[in-house]
Design a protein around this motif. Structure first.
Motif, PDB file in Angstrom:
ATOM      1  N   ARG A 277       0.851  -1.208   0.000  1.00 23.69           N
ATOM      2  CA  ARG A 277       0.000   0.000   0.000  1.00 23.69           C
ATOM      3  C   ARG A 277       0.879   1.248   0.000  1.00 23.69           C
ATOM      4  NH1 ARG A 277      -2.619  -0.090   4.967  1.00 23.69           N
ATOM      5  NH2 ARG A 277      -1.605  -1.981   5.710  1.00 23.69           N
ATOM      6  N   ASP A 279       2.447   4.789  -1.075  1.00 20.69           N
ATOM      7  CA  ASP A 279       1.916   6.061  -1.580  1.00 20.69           C
ATOM      8  C   ASP A 279       2.329   6.258  -3.046  1.00 20.69           C
ATOM      9  OD1 ASP A 279       2.998   9.238  -1.734  1.00 20.69           O
ATOM     10  OD2 ASP A 279       0.953   8.925  -1.023  1.00 20.69           O
ATOM     11  N   LYS A 280       1.425   6.837  -3.849  1.00 19.87           N
ATOM     12  CA  LYS A 280       1.673   7.010  -5.296  1.00 19.87           C
ATOM     13  C   LYS A 280       2.979   7.778  -5.571  1.00 19.87           C
ATOM     14  CE  LYS A 280      -0.467   9.044  -9.422  1.00 19.87           C
ATOM     15  NZ  LYS A 280      -1.643   9.770  -9.952  1.00 19.87           N
ATOM     16  N   ASP A 281       3.210   8.847  -4.822  1.00 19.93           N
ATOM     17  CA  ASP A 281       4.434   9.645  -5.036  1.00 19.93           C
ATOM     18  C   ASP A 281       5.683   8.833  -4.696  1.00 19.93           C
ATOM     19  OD1 ASP A 281       2.897  11.760  -5.834  1.00 19.93           O
ATOM     20  OD2 ASP A 281       2.899  12.771  -3.882  1.00 19.93           O
ATOM     21  N   VAL A 283       5.965   5.548  -4.918  1.00 21.89           N
ATOM     22  CA  VAL A 283       6.163   4.564  -6.002  1.00 21.89           C
ATOM     23  C   VAL A 283       6.901   5.229  -7.156  1.00 21.89           C
ATOM     24  CG1 VAL A 283       5.005   3.151  -7.766  1.00 21.89           C
ATOM     25  CG2 VAL A 283       4.145   3.145  -5.419  1.00 21.89           C
ATOM     26  N   THR A 284       6.424   6.408  -7.538  1.00 18.68           N
ATOM     27  CA  THR A 284       7.033   7.139  -8.666  1.00 18.68           C
ATOM     28  C   THR A 284       8.514   7.414  -8.389  1.00 18.68           C
ATOM     29  OG1 THR A 284       4.903   8.166  -9.132  1.00 18.68           O
ATOM     30  CG2 THR A 284       6.840   9.215 -10.096  1.00 18.68           C
ATOM     31  N   ASP A 346       3.063   3.510 -14.039  1.00 26.62           N
ATOM     32  CA  ASP A 346       1.608   3.546 -14.302  1.00 26.62           C
ATOM     33  C   ASP A 346       0.938   2.229 -13.904  1.00 26.62           C
ATOM     34  OD1 ASP A 346       1.989   6.087 -15.302  1.00 26.62           O
ATOM     35  OD2 ASP A 346       1.987   5.463 -17.417  1.00 26.62           O
ATOM     36  N   VAL A 349       0.872   1.764  -9.986  1.00 30.55           N
ATOM     37  CA  VAL A 349      -0.112   2.677  -9.392  1.00 30.55           C
ATOM     38  C   VAL A 349      -1.531   2.166  -9.660  1.00 30.55           C
ATOM     39  CG1 VAL A 349      -1.108   5.004  -9.573  1.00 30.55           C
ATOM     40  CG2 VAL A 349       1.386   4.707  -9.400  1.00 30.55           C
ATOM     41  N   LYS A 350      -1.778   1.704 -10.888  1.00 34.03           N
ATOM     42  CA  LYS A 350      -3.106   1.173 -11.247  1.00 34.03           C
ATOM     43  C   LYS A 350      -3.433  -0.078 -10.433  1.00 34.03           C
ATOM     44  CE  LYS A 350      -5.845  -0.356 -15.210  1.00 34.03           C
ATOM     45  NZ  LYS A 350      -5.815  -0.806 -16.616  1.00 34.03           N
ATOM     46  N   GLN A 352      -2.339  -0.805  -7.489  1.00 31.03           N
ATOM     47  CA  GLN A 352      -2.488  -0.501  -6.063  1.00 31.03           C
ATOM     48  C   GLN A 352      -3.733   0.324  -5.737  1.00 31.03           C
ATOM     49  OE1 GLN A 352       1.366   1.099  -4.802  1.00 31.03           O
ATOM     50  NE2 GLN A 352       1.907  -0.934  -4.079  1.00 31.03           N
ATOM     51  N   GLU A 353      -4.333   0.965  -6.743  1.00 21.39           N
ATOM     52  CA  GLU A 353      -5.510   1.810  -6.472  1.00 21.39           C
ATOM     53  C   GLU A 353      -6.624   1.051  -5.741  1.00 21.39           C
ATOM     54  OE1 GLU A 353      -6.591   3.641 -10.162  1.00 21.39           O
ATOM     55  OE2 GLU A 353      -5.088   5.237  -9.954  1.00 21.39           O
ATOM     56  N   HIS A 356      -5.709   0.324  -2.064  1.00 23.29           N
ATOM     57  CA  HIS A 356      -5.916   1.461  -1.147  1.00 23.29           C
ATOM     58  C   HIS A 356      -7.397   1.600  -0.797  1.00 23.29           C
ATOM     59  CE1 HIS A 356      -1.859   3.055  -1.076  1.00 23.29           C
ATOM     60  NE2 HIS A 356      -1.781   2.978  -2.399  1.00 23.29           N
TER      61      HIS A 356
END
Length: 400
Positions: A277, A279-281, A283-284, A346, A349-350, A352-353, A356
């Motif tokens: 889980r 955070d998106k930032d 991961v990037t 991408d 993130v997709k 993991q959405e 979350h």
């Protein structure tokens, strides 16, 4: 005699990461809709390597359960429970230890591997030596038919089978077993009965393992046998008697090998993991700063994807056309490393959405997780108590 059942557990020694998801959780999610599954937090097992600092175990237990639910484990389909809440595991472990040869524990491959790999920890303990036996008790107490494992864990399941076989041989005294088994042989039909008896003799007198496997395959194919007759014939074949503990099969699971950010095995202790889980930032940032092919010093230098840790992520996350784009673009220096990494970012993130989203209700109200586990503990304990009644009776401990 006993229904099919899958049992598996994980040690709560830190956050779940994408390596766990692709290596085990995806298989659990698939299996839960196919047959009854019990998934447990192996908190006693965590003590085998973290006995000197158990402070992480409680928090890791609840975090891991939220991760399982976030990943897609469905408590209406699978039973989720905590090992230490079922004291029967410890009782069966103790009773099995009375008759398990020490050499069986010492020869488990992962025992030697972990002694070498965890040289910074004092693992010269009875608990660490005995953990494969506790693992066997965890599975045998539910009379599991299958245990999902990777290649490295197959020897553990083989040992579970040997322990169950030895227990049944020592304590399986069904009254009139021989006569009942011989009656069951007749139900195979004359041709198959003759072959069964020949294969049984070849195994018991000459130790012919191929004969044993052939006979087992024949019994698996026999349509006209009741479950109890089938179990008797399996027992009679190997010289055992009543089946008290079931020999589980290793269910080899397909695991996508997702390495860590640096190309080594993904592990929190290596600092190369992406949490389930994350955070998106984060991961990037983690993917953008991943090391790439050392040959690509400048943007114009061609590279070789197989030498780059990012390529292993493309193997798991990218479709055919994207992989082809990476291969061509990297080898010709047509794309830069940042460009190459974007489809991976991408895709993660997709993926993991929804995790979350599924996790949020449990983070908002932790009592929901506790309620799920309380129900799971109760259901698991009923099954464990049934097995232990039979085990105590077989061992002459059911008096009083």
């Amino acid at each position: 005699m006993y229904p099919d059942r899958v049992v598996s557990g994980m040690r709560p020694t830190g956050s779940m990461h994408l390596g766990h998801y692709h290596g085990a959780l995806k298989n659990w999610i698939k299996m839960q809709s196919e047959q009854p599954c019990l998934f447990f937090v192996a908190d006693w097992h965590a003590l085998t390597t973290h006995y000197d600092d158990p402070s992480i175990i409680e928090k890791s237990t609840w975090d891991m359960l939220v991760d399982w639910l976030a990943a897609g484990i469905d408590p209406t389909q699978a039973t989720l429970f905590i090992q230490s809440k079922i004291p029967e595991h410890a009782e069966l472990h103790l009773l099995l230890s009375m008759a398990t040869p020490l050499g069986w524990l010492e020869r488990v491959p992962t025992y030697k591997d972990q002694i070498e790999n965890l040289a910074n920890r004092d693992l010269q303990t009875y608990g660490f030596l005995g953990y494969p036996l506790l693992q066997a008790a965890d599975v045998l107490i539910y009379r599991a038919s299958e245990v999902p494992v990777g290649d490295d864990q197959v020897p553990h399941v083989e040992m579970m089978r040997e322990i169950a076989r030895r227990f049944n041989h020592l304590y399986g005294k069904e009254k009139g077993f021989e006569e009942k088994a011989q009656d069951a042989v007749k139900k195979l039909g004359s041709k198959r009965a003759k072959l069964y008896n020949e294969l049984r003799t070849a195994y018991q007198q000459e130790g012919d393992d191929a004969a044993l496997e052939q006979a087992k395959a024949m019994l698996d194919d026999a349509q006209n046998l009741s479950m109890i007759d089938r179990e008797r014939l399996f027992g009679y074949l190997e010289g055992a008697r009543k089946l008290i503990l079931v020999e589980p099969q290793a269910k080899l699971t397909e695991a996508s090998r997702l390495p860590g950010l640096d190309g080594r095995k993904m592990s929190k202790s290596y600092g190369n993991a992406i949490a389930l889980r994350e955070d998106k930032d984060a991961v990037t940032k983690k993917i953008r700063t991943m090391p790439t092919d050392p040959a690509r010093v400048r943007r114009t230098d061609p590279g070789e994807p197989e030498r780059c840790p990012v390529w292993q992520f493309h193997v798991v996350y990218s479709d055919g056309p994207t992989q082809e784009w990476v291969q061509k673009g990297c080898k010709s220096a047509g794309i830069g490393c940042i460009e190459c990494k974007q489809p991976v970012i991408d895709a993660i993130v997709k993926e993991q959405e929804p995790m979350h989203e599924r996790a949020q209700p449990y983070l908002d109200d932790p009592s929901l997780v506790r309620a799920i586990v309380a129900d799971g503990n109760e259901a698991a304990r009923k099954l464990a108590q049934e097995t232990m009644r039979d085990v105590r009776e077989a061992m002459g401990l059911s008096y009083g």
